[in-house]
Design a protein around this motif. Structure first.
Motif, PDB file in Angstrom:
ATOM      1  N   ALA A  59       0.566  -1.053   0.675  1.00  0.00           N
ATOM      2  CA  ALA A  59       0.055  -0.331  -0.065  1.00  0.00           C
ATOM      3  C   ALA A  59       0.705   1.035  -0.046  1.00  0.00           C
ATOM      4  N   GLY A  60       1.796   1.121   0.739  1.00  0.00           N
ATOM      5  CA  GLY A  60       2.695   2.478   1.196  1.00  0.00           C
ATOM      6  C   GLY A  60       3.659   2.767  -0.405  1.00  0.00           C
ATOM      7  N   ILE A  61       3.368   1.236  -1.495  1.00  0.00           N
ATOM      8  CA  ILE A  61       4.391   1.315  -2.351  1.00  0.00           C
ATOM      9  C   ILE A  61       3.042   2.348  -3.789  1.00  0.00           C
ATOM     10  N   SER A  62       1.883   2.083  -3.958  1.00  0.00           N
ATOM     11  CA  SER A  62       1.032   1.767  -4.927  1.00  0.00           C
ATOM     12  C   SER A  62       0.650   3.128  -4.388  1.00  0.00           C
ATOM     13  N   ILE A  63      -0.256   3.269  -2.836  1.00  0.00           N
ATOM     14  CA  ILE A  63      -1.080   4.151  -3.014  1.00  0.00           C
ATOM     15  C   ILE A  63       0.018   5.896  -3.707  1.00  0.00           C
ATOM     16  N   PRO A  64       0.846   6.132  -2.869  1.00  0.00           N
ATOM     17  CA  PRO A  64       1.613   7.493  -3.612  1.00  0.00           C
ATOM     18  C   PRO A  64       2.270   7.358  -4.571  1.00  0.00           C
ATOM     19  N   THR A  65       2.512   6.272  -5.140  1.00  0.00           N
ATOM     20  CA  THR A  65       2.663   7.031  -6.669  1.00  0.00           C
ATOM     21  C   THR A  65       1.454   6.837  -7.740  1.00  0.00           C
ATOM     22  N   SER A  66       0.516   6.531  -7.118  1.00  0.00           N
ATOM     23  CA  SER A  66      -0.598   6.637  -8.017  1.00  0.00           C
ATOM     24  C   SER A  66      -1.286   8.135  -7.961  1.00  0.00           C
ATOM     25  N   GLY A  67      -0.604   8.995  -7.229  1.00  0.00           N
ATOM     26  CA  GLY A  67      -1.058  10.218  -6.124  1.00  0.00           C
ATOM     27  C   GLY A  67       0.237  11.239  -7.085  1.00  0.00           C
ATOM     28  N   PHE A  68       1.277  10.879  -6.723  1.00  0.00           N
ATOM     29  CA  PHE A  68       2.556  10.884  -8.147  1.00  0.00           C
ATOM     30  C   PHE A  68       2.295  11.249  -9.065  1.00  0.00           C
ATOM     31  N   PHE A 254      -6.370   9.913   1.532  1.00  0.00           N
ATOM     32  CA  PHE A 254      -5.078  11.675   1.208  1.00  0.00           C
ATOM     33  C   PHE A 254      -3.793  10.731   1.003  1.00  0.00           C
ATOM     34  N   ILE A 255      -3.675   9.725   1.268  1.00  0.00           N
ATOM     35  CA  ILE A 255      -2.012   9.327   1.521  1.00  0.00           C
ATOM     36  C   ILE A 255      -1.298   9.385   0.109  1.00  0.00           C
ATOM     37  N   GLY A 256      -2.404   9.517  -0.812  1.00  0.00           N
ATOM     38  CA  GLY A 256      -1.468   9.816  -2.050  1.00  0.00           C
ATOM     39  C   GLY A 256      -1.448  11.332  -2.429  1.00  0.00           C
ATOM     40  N   ILE A 257      -1.415  12.865  -1.821  1.00  0.00           N
ATOM     41  CA  ILE A 257      -1.924  13.697  -1.557  1.00  0.00           C
ATOM     42  C   ILE A 257      -0.232  13.847  -0.788  1.00  0.00           C
ATOM     43  N   ILE A 258      -0.787  13.278   0.301  1.00  0.00           N
ATOM     44  CA  ILE A 258       0.421  14.515   1.534  1.00  0.00           C
ATOM     45  C   ILE A 258       1.830  13.205   1.308  1.00  0.00           C
ATOM     46  N   VAL A 259       1.986  12.453   0.735  1.00  0.00           N
ATOM     47  CA  VAL A 259       3.347  11.817   0.431  1.00  0.00           C
ATOM     48  C   VAL A 259       4.324  12.322  -1.018  1.00  0.00           C
ATOM     49  N   PRO A 260       3.357  12.331  -1.379  1.00  0.00           N
ATOM     50  CA  PRO A 260       4.159  13.833  -2.496  1.00  0.00           C
ATOM     51  C   PRO A 260       4.511  15.106  -2.696  1.00  0.00           C
ATOM     52  N   HIS A 261       3.452  15.437  -2.017  1.00  0.00           N
ATOM     53  CA  HIS A 261       3.339  16.858  -0.852  1.00  0.00           C
ATOM     54  C   HIS A 261       5.124  16.563  -0.166  1.00  0.00           C
ATOM     55  N   PHE A 262       4.749  15.995   0.804  1.00  0.00           N
ATOM     56  CA  PHE A 262       6.220  16.077   1.452  1.00  0.00           C
ATOM     57  C   PHE A 262       7.265  15.932   0.759  1.00  0.00           C
ATOM     58  N   CYS A 263       7.645  14.921   0.155  1.00  0.00           N
ATOM     59  CA  CYS A 263       8.268  14.600  -0.257  1.00  0.00           C
ATOM     60  C   CYS A 263       8.494  15.767  -1.544  1.00  0.00           C
ATOM     61  N   ARG A 264       8.401  16.673  -1.717  1.00  0.00           N
ATOM     62  CA  ARG A 264       8.017  17.665  -3.158  1.00  0.00           C
ATOM     63  C   ARG A 264       9.193  18.578  -1.745  1.00  0.00           C
ATOM     64  N   LEU A 265       9.044  19.093  -0.207  1.00  0.00           N
ATOM     65  CA  LEU A 265       9.505  19.546   0.076  1.00  0.00           C
ATOM     66  C   LEU A 265      10.612  19.524   0.957  1.00  0.00           C
ATOM     67  N   LEU A 278      11.484   7.914  -3.284  1.00  0.00           N
ATOM     68  CA  LEU A 278      10.671   9.119  -2.139  1.00  0.00           C
ATOM     69  C   LEU A 278       9.742   8.453  -1.573  1.00  0.00           C
ATOM     70  N   ASN A 279       8.855   8.941  -2.946  1.00  0.00           N
ATOM     71  CA  ASN A 279       7.280   8.163  -2.327  1.00  0.00           C
ATOM     72  C   ASN A 279       7.066   7.435  -2.267  1.00  0.00           C
ATOM     73  N   MET A 280       8.063   6.105  -2.736  1.00  0.00           N
ATOM     74  CA  MET A 280       7.585   4.269  -2.506  1.00  0.00           C
ATOM     75  C   MET A 280       8.534   4.330  -0.698  1.00  0.00           C
ATOM     76  N   PHE A 281       9.188   5.168  -0.741  1.00  0.00           N
ATOM     77  CA  PHE A 281      10.224   5.079   0.749  1.00  0.00           C
ATOM     78  C   PHE A 281       9.282   5.700   1.441  1.00  0.00           C
ATOM     79  N   LEU A 282       8.767   7.181   1.808  1.00  0.00           N
ATOM     80  CA  LEU A 282       7.919   7.676   2.219  1.00  0.00           C
ATOM     81  C   LEU A 282       6.505   7.095   2.883  1.00  0.00           C
ATOM     82  N   GLY A 283       6.389   6.127   1.609  1.00  0.00           N
ATOM     83  CA  GLY A 283       4.609   5.771   1.373  1.00  0.00           C
ATOM     84  C   GLY A 283       4.675   4.415   2.308  1.00  0.00           C
ATOM     85  N   MET A 284       5.558   3.965   2.001  1.00  0.00           N
ATOM     86  CA  MET A 284       5.813   2.495   3.389  1.00  0.00           C
ATOM     87  C   MET A 284       6.272   2.717   4.472  1.00  0.00           C
TER      88      MET A 284
END
Length: 323
Positions: A59-68, A254-265, A278-284
């Motif tokens: 889930a940590g790999i998939s949802i942030p990747t989809s949002g990204f 909301f994980i698909g939104i906030i993880v890409p946001h944190f990665c850009r920061l 980074l999205n996949m690592f932070l998502g996991m």
């Protein structure tokens, strides 16, 4: 790769491993290494915890990747599988399957397959609608409003189905909607892994064209980027990644939104390859952490993700409004 990126990846990897070890030892019973390695009395409990960790990593790999992917394609930091209604429509598809297949006698493998297929089919259909509608909106913020309306409509239909559903069907749907990661079996993880792997392959193929697309449509075409092919890759990858997790874990919001946001920061947002990693690592890390909180507090996973995600999105909206 820069030293900063390597350091970030190393820190996140250490944090993920630490969180996994804590997760494996979180529950009503304290387990030892033998419970995980041999056929001991508590071996079944150990197997449940291993499955719990594996599904959270997926889930940590998939949802942030989809949002990204969606945020980069639509050039909108608020685009995500839940905001645009993809998660809601995938949930609606699962609801139809749960409520109307109650009397069908199918092997577990086929039940899991149809569950995931119904979720993916619903999300793909909505993604096609979103992509066709997005061309008609000059202001991309209207796309968010459109997604919200779709989510509201899907929620209304689900409520109607719940009102007329049989007791057992209603119970099954409610348990699914809570995001019960302890209920995912080994067979389900196998199906989920195949779907996630397919989605990641599509994601890998879309990153390079996305880099060109981020510089503008005309420039992308001058570089030889096939925009129609890119659109198809985004549809397939985003839909499969978000819908497959929704099918087995319920709506994780909301994980698909906030993880890409944190990665850009924390790292250069222009470097998409590094951003994806980074999205996949932070998502996991976030999903494993949520799983630990859910086990210790007995609060449903989707409630935890909402409580965490809503304030972050509100801050993002306020920052955008100031600009």
């Amino acid at each position: 790769m820069s030293n900063k990126f390597k350091t970030l990846c190393f820190v996140l990897l250490v944090a993920i491993i630490s969180a996994v070890m804590i997760n494996l030892n979180t529950g009503f019973l304290d387990l030892n290494i033998q419970d995980f390695l041999s056929k001991s009395i508590n071996n079944q409990i150990a197997e449940i915890r291993i499955n719990r960790v594996l599904v959270m990593l997926l889930a940590g790999i998939s949802i942030p990747t989809s949002g990204f992917l969606m945020q980069e394609y639509f050039q909108n930091p608020l685009a995500g599988p839940d905001i645009l209604g993809i998660t809601s429509v995938a949930s609606l598809s699962v609801a139809f399957y749960i409520f109307f297949s109650q009397h069908l006698i199918l092997p577990e493998f086929l039940q899991n397959s149809f569950l995931s297929l119904s979720s993916v089919a619903g999300s793909v259909m909505l993604m096609l609608v979103l992509l066709s509608v997005s061309n008609k909106f000059q202001d991309q913020s209207y796309l968010i409003i459109f997604g919200f309306l779709i989510s509201a409509l899907a929620g209304a239909i689900v409520s109607l189905l719940q009102f007329y559903a049989e007791n057992q069907s209603l119970k099954n749907y409610i348990l699914w909607s809570f995001g019960a990661n302890n209920m995912v079996s080994g067979n389900q993880i196998g199906i989920l892994s195949v779907l996630v792997l397919f989605g990641l392959v599509m994601s890998f193929k879309s990153i390079k064209p996305l880099i060109g697309n981020s510089l503008g449509t005309s420039y992308a075409q001058s570089l030889g980027v096939n925009l129609q092919r890119l659109k198809l890759l985004i549809i397939v990858a985003s839909s499969i990644l978000s819908a497959s997790i929704t099918a087995f874990l319920g709506p994780i919001l909301f994980i698909g939104i906030i993880v890409p946001h944190f990665c850009r920061l924390i790292y250069n947002p222009a470097k998409l390859w590094q951003q994806w990693i980074l999205n996949m690592f932070l998502g996991m890390l976030i999903m494993i952490s949520f799983s630990i909180i859910a086990e210790k507090t007995q609060i449903p996973l989707n409630v935890i993700s909402s409580v965490f995600g809503i304030p972050v999105i509100l801050v993002m909206l306020l920052k955008q409004n100031k600009v």
